[in-house]
Design an enzyme around this catalytic site. Structure first.
Site, PDB file in Angstrom:
ATOM      1  N   LEU A   1      49.121  66.383  50.765  1.00 21.01           N
ATOM      2  CA  LEU A   1      48.221  65.261  50.489  1.00 21.01           C
ATOM      3  C   LEU A   1      46.774  65.725  50.561  1.00 21.01           C
ATOM      4  O   LEU A   1      46.347  66.305  51.547  1.00 21.01           O
ATOM      5  CB  LEU A   1      48.414  64.156  51.531  1.00 21.01           C
ATOM      6  CG  LEU A   1      49.567  63.183  51.364  1.00 21.01           C
ATOM      7  CD1 LEU A   1      49.592  62.219  52.540  1.00 21.01           C
ATOM      8  CD2 LEU A   1      49.461  62.422  50.070  1.00 21.01           C
ATOM      9  N   ASP A   2      46.021  65.470  49.500  1.00 22.54           N
ATOM     10  CA  ASP A   2      44.589  65.761  49.568  1.00 22.54           C
ATOM     11  C   ASP A   2      43.872  64.489  50.040  1.00 22.54           C
ATOM     12  O   ASP A   2      44.512  63.463  50.298  1.00 22.54           O
ATOM     13  CB  ASP A   2      44.063  66.279  48.228  1.00 22.54           C
ATOM     14  CG  ASP A   2      44.194  65.276  47.095  1.00 22.54           C
ATOM     15  OD1 ASP A   2      44.210  64.058  47.349  1.00 22.54           O
ATOM     16  OD2 ASP A   2      44.261  65.722  45.935  1.00 22.54           O
ATOM     17  N   SER A   3      42.563  64.549  50.137  1.00 25.21           N
ATOM     18  CA  SER A   3      41.826  63.413  50.709  1.00 25.21           C
ATOM     19  C   SER A   3      41.955  62.151  49.846  1.00 25.21           C
ATOM     20  O   SER A   3      42.080  61.044  50.379  1.00 25.21           O
ATOM     21  CB  SER A   3      40.362  63.779  50.921  1.00 25.21           C
ATOM     22  OG  SER A   3      39.767  64.188  49.713  1.00 25.21           O
TER      23      SER A   3
ATOM     24  N   GLN B   1      44.452  61.402  47.801  1.00 24.88           N
ATOM     25  CA  GLN B   1      45.829  60.918  47.946  1.00 24.88           C
ATOM     26  C   GLN B   1      46.016  60.246  49.307  1.00 24.88           C
ATOM     27  O   GLN B   1      46.756  59.269  49.417  1.00 24.88           O
ATOM     28  CB  GLN B   1      46.827  62.063  47.783  1.00 24.88           C
ATOM     29  CG  GLN B   1      46.942  62.557  46.364  1.00 24.88           C
ATOM     30  CD  GLN B   1      47.805  63.801  46.264  1.00 24.88           C
ATOM     31  OE1 GLN B   1      47.713  64.682  47.104  1.00 24.88           O
ATOM     32  NE2 GLN B   1      48.635  63.847  45.238  1.00 24.88           N
TER      33      GLN B   1
END
Length: 86
Positions: free
Chosen positions: A38-40, A42
């Site tokens: 998960l990126d920021s 997401q």
């Protein structure tokens, strides 16, 4: 309620990842960031999705990074916000 909460969290996570991952195949103890990447952006979508799914407002002031380490840990946090009748 705990298992149901975990399954609903995994469904929201799978929707955010949108990479074809099956929620049933997600591990309860897998790290949400390291395992699923998960990126920021997401993460923000995931948290907003959780608010919609459980009809709650997350307490970002008290949400710790450790609460997001796994589906199981996050389910414990969310369960504390959801009324027992839900």
């Amino acid at each position: 309620m705990g298992a149901d909460v975990e399954e609903r969290i995994k469904a929201v996570l799978a929707g955010v990842l949108a990479n074809g991952i099956d929620p049933a195949g997600m591990a309860h103890d897998a790290d949400l960031v390291e395992e699923y990447g998960l990126d920021s952006l997401q993460m923000i979508s995931f948290l907003l999705g959780i608010e919609d799914e459980f009809d709650v407002e997350l307490d970002y002031e008290n949400l710790e990074l450790d609460d997001l380490r796994s589906v199981r840990q996050f389910a414990g946090f969310v369960t504390g916000l959801v009324p027992a009748a839900s």
